[in-house]
Write an enzyme that holds these catalytic residues in place. Sequence first.
Site, PDB file in Angstrom:
ATOM      1  N   LYS A  77      84.845  23.031  60.249  1.00 45.22           N
ATOM      2  CA  LYS A  77      85.923  23.146  59.267  1.00 45.22           C
ATOM      3  C   LYS A  77      86.242  24.610  59.045  1.00 45.22           C
ATOM      4  O   LYS A  77      85.445  25.485  59.380  1.00 45.22           O
ATOM      5  CB  LYS A  77      85.496  22.480  57.952  1.00 45.22           C
ATOM      6  CG  LYS A  77      84.272  23.136  57.326  1.00 45.22           C
ATOM      7  CD  LYS A  77      83.808  22.371  56.120  1.00 45.22           C
ATOM      8  CE  LYS A  77      82.626  23.014  55.450  1.00 45.22           C
ATOM      9  NZ  LYS A  77      82.863  24.352  54.925  1.00 45.22           N
ATOM     10  N   CYS A 114      81.060  24.234  48.906  1.00 39.72           N
ATOM     11  CA  CYS A 114      81.228  23.202  49.949  1.00 39.72           C
ATOM     12  C   CYS A 114      80.504  21.905  49.632  1.00 39.72           C
ATOM     13  O   CYS A 114      80.999  20.831  49.973  1.00 39.72           O
ATOM     14  CB  CYS A 114      80.856  23.779  51.302  1.00 39.72           C
ATOM     15  SG  CYS A 114      82.056  25.067  51.787  1.00 39.72           S
ATOM     16  N   ASP A 160      76.811  22.830  55.740  1.00 40.00           N
ATOM     17  CA  ASP A 160      76.829  24.286  56.006  1.00 40.00           C
ATOM     18  C   ASP A 160      75.456  24.963  55.932  1.00 40.00           C
ATOM     19  O   ASP A 160      75.317  26.029  55.295  1.00 40.00           O
ATOM     20  CB  ASP A 160      77.804  24.981  55.040  1.00 40.00           C
ATOM     21  CG  ASP A 160      79.247  24.537  55.237  1.00 40.00           C
ATOM     22  OD1 ASP A 160      79.488  23.631  56.049  1.00 40.00           O
ATOM     23  OD2 ASP A 160      80.135  25.085  54.551  1.00 40.00           O
TER      24      ASP A 160
HETATM   25  C1  VGL Z   1      81.253  28.189  51.577  1.00 37.92           C
HETATM   26  C2  VGL Z   1      82.388  29.919  50.611  1.00 37.92           C
HETATM   27  C3  VGL Z   1      83.094  30.133  51.772  1.00 37.92           C
HETATM   28  C4  VGL Z   1      80.226  27.119  51.448  1.00 37.92           C
HETATM   29  C5  VGL Z   1      81.965  28.378  52.745  1.00 37.92           C
HETATM   30  O1  VGL Z   1      79.686  26.653  52.482  1.00 37.92           O
HETATM   31  O2  VGL Z   1      79.939  26.715  50.294  1.00 37.92           O
HETATM   32  N1  VGL Z   1      81.491  28.946  50.517  1.00 37.92           N
HETATM   33  N2  VGL Z   1      82.874  29.361  52.830  1.00 37.92           N
END
Ligand code: VGL
Length: 204
Positions: A106, A151, A8
């Site tokens: 995702k 994540c 991410d």
């Molecule tokens: C994430 C919160 C919501 C992350 C993704 O990438 O850690 N955290 N969506």
Amino acid sequence: MNALILVDLQNDFTPSGALPVPEGDSIVPLINQLQQKFDLVVATQDWHPSDHQSFAVQHEGRQPGELIDLHGIPQVLWPIHCVQETEGAQFISNLDQSRVKRVFRKGQNPRIDSYSGFFDNDHQSSTGMGEYLREQGVDEVFVVGLATDYCVRFTAADAAELGFRTIVISDATRGVNLMTGDVDRALVALQEQGVRILLSSELP
Ligand code: VGL
Ligand code: ZN
């Protein structure tokens, strides 16, 4: 064979993004350097529909940071972030993507969040990343990216559970730290599960 999983590394998780991770963009140069050490590089991408139910605005009277029960699963509510096709969902522009072989998206089901790059939070749907890594002959994965306490944590936990030798390169991650100590607790929980935590300077 080993693989580096980039978790991410998206604009919305940088300090100026919608779900800011402190220093979230600062790890990109290190991650660009690290990539050359690995046999295979893959990435995950948080990729939500605009009405995703992890967004606080979808719940009357709720604020980001609050914890709710979402269809039977505890869910932290977030600001709107990483909406499909938006600039915030794109990879951080200085991330070197030339060695990224596959991207696993995702969080596309509006009813459930997906912190892990392998499975939705209820472990019912797979992104295909585990199957892909196996097919490629990967037995060891290194995890870097954002955010350490969400994540990165759940991607590393699932990797270990799937039987991959799993290492988190801690200085190549940054966390949200909604509560003080969340990042430290995430790393301890991973260690207790058999995940190794290394610094990039400790890599061969
Ligand atoms: C994430 C919160 C919501 C992350 C993704 O990438 O850690 N955290 N969506
Ligand atoms: Zn998300």
